[in-house]
Design an enzyme around this catalytic site. Sequence first.
Site: not given
Length: 414
Positions: A130, A207, A210, A233, A372
Amino acid sequence: MSVATAPAAPDWARLRADFPALRRRVHGKPLAYLDNANTAQRPEAVLAAMDRYHREYNANVSRAVHTLGTEATAAYEAVRDTLAAFINAPSRDGVVLTRGTTEGINLVAYSWGGANLRPGDAVLVTGMEHHANIVPWQMACERAGATLKVLPVTDAGELDLAALPALLTPEVRLFAFVHVSNALGTVNPARELCALARERGVLTLVDGSQAAPHLPVDVQAIGCDFYAITGHKMFGPTGSGALWGRPALLAAMPPFMGGGEMIREVAFEGTTFADPPHRFEAGTPNIAGLIGLGAAAGYLTDIGMAAIAGRERALAAHARERLAAVPGLRLVGAEAPDRVPVFSFVVDGAQAQDVATLIDLDGIAVRSGHHCTHPLMRRFGVPATCRASLAFYNTEAEVDALAASLRRARDLLA
Ligand code: PMP
């Protein structure tokens, strides 16, 4: 309900009823909300926790000694404990409360990067990041005179693991990668990636935006140095999130932002800073939002992340089959066997935005665009995709409605 004492399968239909927004109708049709990777819906437990803060103990944290201030501070600090447990952090001290993943990554890129990156150093990212895990590193590298290197993505939508050893050269100081791709749904082998990096003395930032809504996250098992999550999220509110960092690394890092709450002593001659995690929490935080995030993590823990992952494997298999059968629909990089129910696709002869606009008329919410992830879209030679991203509360019937609506859209557009 505690999963430890109640291993019976969750009642998914009952859990779905916890989310008031899912009862909406859109254009006269039942809403099929399939844009969870963009932002997920919030359960009553999250709304109630935030509402109670606003109605009963709205006060600033870490400042006032009066009852409301003490209650607000206790609730805020309890979120740190809940999130530490949620990601199995070894202690609460490594949990910095943030406004989301973007802030968490920028914090590390600015603070750790500013103190550690030197001319000639490199930071390694991947081709499926992202923008939030690319741009802060580009900026940090530019400030330091360092370079950014990129681990490529295969046609199947996986990281090219064979290319990794050659990229982990001595000048690489940190490897930043996404645990689960927001565009492709690929689950990256975080533990193996971190082990390889660690063998070569390279720090890792994962990261986890998700991953947190879909999988059990265990930062100790993963063996990373930093892990960033974002509330909205994972069924919490926007503007809330957390960064976990190894306490020894955080202790050696200078502040990111200056202001109230992050200091020990301020004088015009110089200021000394609080220990982590408060060193990185300047100013009044999003107290209500973080309390909502704590409630979201508690809600997910009560269901059980392993149960959620299992339910979503079934949803993903169903969605892949139904989508693959839509004439003229091409899944993009969706071959990775280890995945969450997030699918990017293009429809021959139709613009992604037109497809998303048409199926919205059937009450179906998907995102269209680049998600993104400009470099990833370029990698697959598409300007944009439609993305259907499911959560545990979605149903096979919603997937079937999506497939039927896509067939109609294709007939109209192609
Ligand atoms: N990384 C990934 C993989 C994401 O999906 C997102 C949100 N789309 C972000 C980072 C940015 O997180 P936030 O919304 O907290 O800024």
